[in-house]
Structures are given as structure tokens and as C-alpha cells.
Design a protein around this motif. Structure first.
Motif, PDB file in Angstrom:
ATOM      1  N   ASP A 293      27.982  41.578  38.277  1.00 39.91           N
ATOM      2  CA  ASP A 293      27.939  42.248  39.582  1.00 39.91           C
ATOM      3  C   ASP A 293      27.037  41.577  40.602  1.00 39.91           C
ATOM      4  O   ASP A 293      27.068  41.933  41.783  1.00 39.91           O
ATOM      5  N   VAL A 294      26.213  40.648  40.165  1.00 43.17           N
ATOM      6  CA  VAL A 294      25.214  40.060  41.067  1.00 43.17           C
ATOM      7  C   VAL A 294      25.437  38.564  41.270  1.00 43.17           C
ATOM      8  O   VAL A 294      25.646  38.096  42.397  1.00 43.17           O
ATOM      9  N   ILE A 295      25.391  37.803  40.204  1.00 39.24           N
ATOM     10  CA  ILE A 295      25.463  36.347  40.332  1.00 39.24           C
ATOM     11  C   ILE A 295      26.803  35.865  40.900  1.00 39.24           C
ATOM     12  O   ILE A 295      26.820  35.066  41.855  1.00 39.24           O
ATOM     13  N   PRO A 296      27.969  36.326  40.364  1.00 44.45           N
ATOM     14  CA  PRO A 296      29.239  35.812  40.916  1.00 44.45           C
ATOM     15  C   PRO A 296      29.471  36.130  42.394  1.00 44.45           C
ATOM     16  O   PRO A 296      29.904  35.241  43.136  1.00 44.45           O
TER      17      PRO A 296
ATOM     18  N   TRP B  69      26.125  39.161  49.340  1.00 46.61           N
ATOM     19  CA  TRP B  69      24.846  39.619  48.809  1.00 46.61           C
ATOM     20  C   TRP B  69      25.093  40.256  47.441  1.00 46.61           C
ATOM     21  O   TRP B  69      26.132  40.884  47.213  1.00 46.61           O
ATOM     22  N   GLY B  70      24.119  40.122  46.541  1.00 46.80           N
ATOM     23  CA  GLY B  70      24.192  40.776  45.239  1.00 46.80           C
ATOM     24  C   GLY B  70      23.005  41.692  45.052  1.00 46.80           C
ATOM     25  O   GLY B  70      21.857  41.242  45.121  1.00 46.80           O
ATOM     26  N   VAL B  71      23.282  42.983  44.842  1.00 47.63           N
ATOM     27  CA  VAL B  71      22.212  43.969  44.682  1.00 47.63           C
ATOM     28  C   VAL B  71      22.249  44.505  43.253  1.00 47.63           C
ATOM     29  O   VAL B  71      23.240  45.101  42.821  1.00 47.63           O
TER      30      VAL B  71
ATOM     31  N   THR C 156      33.236  34.280  39.995  1.00 45.41           N
ATOM     32  CA  THR C 156      33.157  33.885  41.405  1.00 45.41           C
ATOM     33  C   THR C 156      34.539  33.785  42.047  1.00 45.41           C
ATOM     34  O   THR C 156      34.747  34.334  43.135  1.00 45.41           O
ATOM     35  N   PRO C 157      35.533  33.127  41.421  1.00 49.14           N
ATOM     36  CA  PRO C 157      36.868  33.081  42.031  1.00 49.14           C
ATOM     37  C   PRO C 157      37.495  34.463  42.197  1.00 49.14           C
ATOM     38  O   PRO C 157      38.196  34.709  43.186  1.00 49.14           O
TER      39      PRO C 157
ATOM     40  N   ALA D 284      21.820  38.432  31.957  1.00 45.33           N
ATOM     41  CA  ALA D 284      21.683  37.093  32.552  1.00 45.33           C
ATOM     42  C   ALA D 284      20.368  37.053  33.310  1.00 45.33           C
ATOM     43  O   ALA D 284      19.807  38.100  33.662  1.00 45.33           O
ATOM     44  N   GLU D 285      19.875  35.867  33.556  1.00 49.32           N
ATOM     45  CA  GLU D 285      18.630  35.719  34.300  1.00 49.32           C
ATOM     46  C   GLU D 285      18.870  36.002  35.783  1.00 49.32           C
ATOM     47  O   GLU D 285      19.852  35.520  36.362  1.00 49.32           O
TER      48      GLU D 285
END
Length: 244
Positions: A192-195, A202-204, A165-166, A217-218
Motif C-alpha cells: 500500500d505504500v512503496i508501489p 503519496w504513500g501513507v 507499481t504497474p 517491508a522496510e
């Protein structure tokens, strides 16, 4: 900093920036690791069973991420370490030589763009800022980008050691991007999605048929900024929908 192609920031909720992962999102990657891992298992067939070897290798890769990072070089060093361990330091030098050669072949392998990638990125690049955000070995990722023929479509390229995320926050800030007007697209839920969602974007998720176990990851199913696409070619339609 990118030069914006689009109207400023979050006007009318419009998406201004689309960031893409590279490996197994734009071009084939994990398949070459699997081929090499099969070769590794063949070389050590006299010492241990394939499933046990695969578990030992994955353990070594997890341990070594902090030392070597992501990419082929770390993978080869993890194979060598695993070979030494499972043979109780009796692995023949010829096997080590073959593992090094396998890594060199992976580093020299031509790029295979996935279906529809060039057309999709070209379409979106006409009216969005396009970033490449990928992790791995700097020289190898630069080589793959140069061979892909996509380089001129990107307004910025970020090759990072990890995707957290950072890291995404810093990338968006460095390129003058409002995260709420940005989309990150990739095949790894974990990277590529959660962070990027946690960073405000948006995460696709566009799954690939082979995904490294470490990248699992879930999915954040309840997050309104999460989307799942079966194919990258559907991305322009999705961008239009979420832009309102």
C-alpha cells in the motif's frame, strides 16, 4: 472513470484523489486469520509444535500465492497442504473437514469497521475522489464492501490480484488520476505504500496491530512522498498539510 469532485490535477499541489486499502485499514481482517491459525495448531497438536507448524504454513502460503492469490480460499488450501505434509499424509479426514468449515466461517464473518473509519472517509469524500484498492478474492471482497456500509462513498473500486507499481499506474490511468495528486493509504508497507510512491503518488502508512509477515517491508524513510500516521482519523489533517 471517476467524475472529479475537485479542481483539476495538480493545481497548487492539491490532492484530488485518495485511495484506501480495505483489509486492516478500513475493517478488521488479519485477526480472523490468527484465530483460525490457532484452531489449526490445536487440530495438529499431536503431530508437530506450533512454531514449526506456523513456519510450514507460511512457507506454503508464500509458494501458493502465485496459484491461489490472496484471500481466505488460498489460506485454507495452504492449511490443508501443510496438514498433509506435517502428518506425512496421515491427517484424518475429520481435520480436513474442520479446516474447510473454518474457512467457511471466515467467509461468513460479519464486517468490523475500525474506529473512526466511516467518519474519516465520509469527511474526505465530500471534496476528494475516493477509490478503494484492495486485493484478494473477488466475491469475498465484494461481500465485505457491501456489508461495510461504505460502498456509496467510493467513486471507484479496484479488486486486484496483487499490488505492484504497474498495477497502481494502470489504476490511476484508468480513473484519469494524476498520480502526483493522489494518495494511497494502507497498513501494508509492501503493498500500500512503496508501489504507489514508485508510481508517483503519496504513500501513507497506517499500521495495524497485526500484520501478515508476507506484507512486511522496510519503510522508505527518505522519500518525501512517504508519511506515517498512527491513526486513520489524522488523515484529513495530513491531506490538508500536503495539499498546501
Amino acid at each position: 472513470m471517476t467524475t472529479p469532485k475537485t479542481a483539476s490535477s495538480t493545481q497548487n499541489g492539491a490532492i484530488t484523489t485518495i485511495a484506501f486499502d480495505a483489509d486492516d485499514t478500513l475493517w478488521e481482517n488479519e485477526a480472523f486469520y490468527r484465530v483460525t491459525q490457532e484452531r489449526f495448531a490445536d487440530l495438529l497438536a499431536d503431530y508437530t509444535e506450533r512454531d514449526h507448524l506456523a513456519e510450514r504454513l507460511l512457507d506454503a502460503e508464500r509458494r501458493n500465492l502465485g496459484h491461489y492469490g490472496f484471500g481466505i480460499k488460498g489460506f485454507v488450501l495452504s492449511m490443508i497442504e501443510t496438514a498433509i505434509d506435517v502428518t506425512e499424509e496421515r491427517v484424518p479426514a475429520s481435520v480436513i473437514k474442520e479446516l474447510v468449515a473454518a474457512g467457511q466461517e471466515m467467509l461468513a464473518h460479519p464486517i468490523h469497521l475500525l474506529d473512526g473509519v466511516k467518519e474519516t472517509v465520509t469527511e474526505l469524500a465530500s471534496n476528494h475522489d475516493i477509490l478503494l484498492v484492495t486485493k484478494g478474492d473477488l466475491l469475498d471482497q465484494e461481500r465485505k464492501l457491501a456489508q461495510s456500509g461504505l460502498g456509496d462513498l467510493f467513486d471507484g473500486v479496484e479488486i486486484v490480484s496483487t499490488k505492484t507499481t504497474p498495477v497502481y499506474r494502470n489504476i490511476f490511468a484508468r480513473h484519469g488520476v494524476d498520480p502526483h495528486a493522489a494518495v494511497m493509504v494502507g497498513n501494508s508497507m509492501k503493498s500500500d505504500v512503496i508501489p504507489p510512491i514508485e508510481a508517483g503518488a503519496w504513500g501513507v502508512y497506517v499500521p495495524h496491530n497485526i500484520t501478515w509477515a508476507i506484507e512486511h517491508a522496510e519503510p522508505p524513510q527518505d522519500n518525501p512522498r512517504y508519511r506515517h500516521l498512527d491513526d486513520l482519523v489524522a488523515l484529513p489533517k495530513l491531506i490538508a498539510e500536503i495539499s498546501g
